[in-house]
Design an enzyme around this catalytic site. Sequence first.
Site, PDB file in Angstrom:
ATOM      1  N   HIS A  59       0.849  -1.210   0.000  1.00 21.50           N
ATOM      2  CA  HIS A  59       0.000   0.000   0.000  1.00 21.50           C
ATOM      3  C   HIS A  59       0.875   1.248   0.000  1.00 21.50           C
ATOM      4  CE1 HIS A  59      -3.870   2.081   1.460  1.00 21.50           C
ATOM      5  NE2 HIS A  59      -2.972   3.053   1.316  1.00 21.50           N
ATOM      6  N   HIS A  61       1.248   5.346  -2.221  1.00 20.55           N
ATOM      7  CA  HIS A  61       0.692   6.291  -3.206  1.00 20.55           C
ATOM      8  C   HIS A  61       1.877   6.895  -3.959  1.00 20.55           C
ATOM      9  CE1 HIS A  61      -3.411   6.499  -1.302  1.00 20.55           C
ATOM     10  NE2 HIS A  61      -2.703   5.980  -0.327  1.00 20.55           N
ATOM     11  N   GLN A 155      -9.504   9.326  -4.614  1.00 15.53           N
ATOM     12  CA  GLN A 155      -9.119   9.966  -3.356  1.00 15.53           C
ATOM     13  C   GLN A 155     -10.235  10.846  -2.778  1.00 15.53           C
ATOM     14  OE1 GLN A 155      -5.791  10.293  -1.268  1.00 15.53           O
ATOM     15  NE2 GLN A 155      -7.712  10.645  -0.180  1.00 15.53           N
ATOM     16  N   HIS A 213      -9.621   1.882   0.878  1.00 17.76           N
ATOM     17  CA  HIS A 213      -9.262   2.621   2.084  1.00 17.76           C
ATOM     18  C   HIS A 213     -10.509   2.568   2.973  1.00 17.76           C
ATOM     19  CE1 HIS A 213      -5.876   4.183  -0.158  1.00 17.76           C
ATOM     20  NE2 HIS A 213      -5.503   4.951   0.846  1.00 17.76           N
ATOM     21  N   GLU A 216     -10.616   4.698   7.882  1.00 19.54           N
ATOM     22  CA  GLU A 216      -9.355   5.336   8.300  1.00 19.54           C
ATOM     23  C   GLU A 216      -9.715   6.549   9.150  1.00 19.54           C
ATOM     24  OE1 GLU A 216      -6.709   6.502   5.148  1.00 19.54           O
ATOM     25  OE2 GLU A 216      -5.004   6.689   6.501  1.00 19.54           O
ATOM     26  N   ASP A 312       2.626   3.371   2.843  1.00 22.69           N
ATOM     27  CA  ASP A 312       1.543   4.332   2.580  1.00 22.69           C
ATOM     28  C   ASP A 312       2.050   5.620   1.923  1.00 22.69           C
ATOM     29  OD1 ASP A 312      -1.015   5.328   2.397  1.00 22.69           O
ATOM     30  OD2 ASP A 312      -1.381   5.475   4.540  1.00 22.69           O
ATOM     31  N   TRP A 318       0.052  13.925   3.640  1.00 26.86           N
ATOM     32  CA  TRP A 318      -0.463  13.143   4.762  1.00 26.86           C
ATOM     33  C   TRP A 318       0.624  12.860   5.799  1.00 26.86           C
ATOM     34  CZ3 TRP A 318      -2.250  13.149  -0.047  1.00 26.86           C
ATOM     35  CH2 TRP A 318      -3.634  13.103  -0.244  1.00 26.86           C
TER      36      TRP A 318
HETATM   37 FE   FE2 Z   1      -3.387   5.161   1.576  1.00 25.76          FE
END
Ligand code: FE2
Length: 417
Positions: A59, A61, A155, A213, A216, A312, A318
């Site tokens: 996982h 991005h 997203q 996702h 979260e 991630d 993030w």
């Molecule tokens: Fe993610």
Amino acid sequence: MNTKIYKNAKLRHKQELYDIWVEGEKIKDIVPAGFRGFPAEEAKDLGGKLVCEPYVESHIHLDYVYTADIPAEETGTGTLFEAIEKWSDSKSVLTIQDIKDRAYKGIKAEMRNGVQYIRTHVDVTDPNLTALKAMLEVKEEVKDYLYLQLIAFPQEGYYAYKGGAQLVEEALKMGADVVGGIPHYEFTRQLGEQSVKKAFELAVKYDRLLDIHCDETDDPESRFVENIAAEAYDTGLGSRATASHTCAMSSYNNAYAFKMMNKFKRAGINFVSCPTENCYLQGRYDGYPRRRGITRIDQLVENGLNVSFAQDSISDPWYPLGNGNLIHQVDFGLHLGHMMSLEQIRNGLDFITINGAKTLSVTEGYELKKGNNASFIVLDAPDELTAIRERAHVLLSVRNGKNIVEKKPEQILKEPF
Ligand code: FE2
């Protein structure tokens, strides 16, 4: 056909050393060290170092990596929902080349640390699908060195972003491998449920994997994981479906969580936890005691469910840190999951190897054994316990019989005694 021998390898869960014989792209045999049965054109002595399957990044991005400084000024307090808003403003300025350049930098960081398989979520809430176009090019360009799996990830939502569901479908038609989703970001519980249903419909229609996702958030009322389990069970998608994050599971009451363990087993879904990022992003609205937003790793494992650990983010809105070295995620994950028996530590590498491979559905030929792909990594440690305790460096990455990354062991040039 080219033959090689990698001598004196320490294999996981074995005491003795072994020689790995490679013929072409396959492992011809693995025999006790010193056995002289085959001719070899090349030989490399691994000196008792630990050898295991290549790491699997389950996982990340890659279209976001190294964007933490866009825009240059610091805004907000760094919560997950702020980051989504910030990204929404930033992404429109990125070109295909910008995205490719950053993705390559991220891929190289991961590969240097032993990764040979990456599942990357690609933001498709963009009418131009710029990131997807970039990542489809990258996937093709790196295929001899790295298996790259692309998720059509909305997203900003299937419905919270106008036309999101259509863009996910368009991305699948263009070649995305996996259907994504983000139900906790939709406007309502009902729309979140609808988005999960839609994701499964698309996975069935286009015969793709699914990775959402999911939950979260610290909100114990966020329970989309039950929708994923129900749909995986109903559609038969089973282990082709994955729930990423499931942070809210750490805030569920025990009666509900235990009920769901049985449902998860029947559904056969996978779980991905991102230990460093989740413990940073969650608990942000708590005083003290403060939750850390890590899913119930230990209970999932005890129930025989497949859990992998992942990076991630590498330096994005993030999460400003991250370096693509997955053994850090094992270290954090074992701490945060309260999994510190010697047996749990020795099994720790499973979270970034075989468990990740199961999540990506790339298990065929993956395991380090006779007849399988000659793809493995060598760690600068004599055993699993030392490897995790010292977050061992990867010294060598072999893919289909070729050495694709080689590094020198750390050298100490001076010390006082
Ligand atoms: Fe993610």
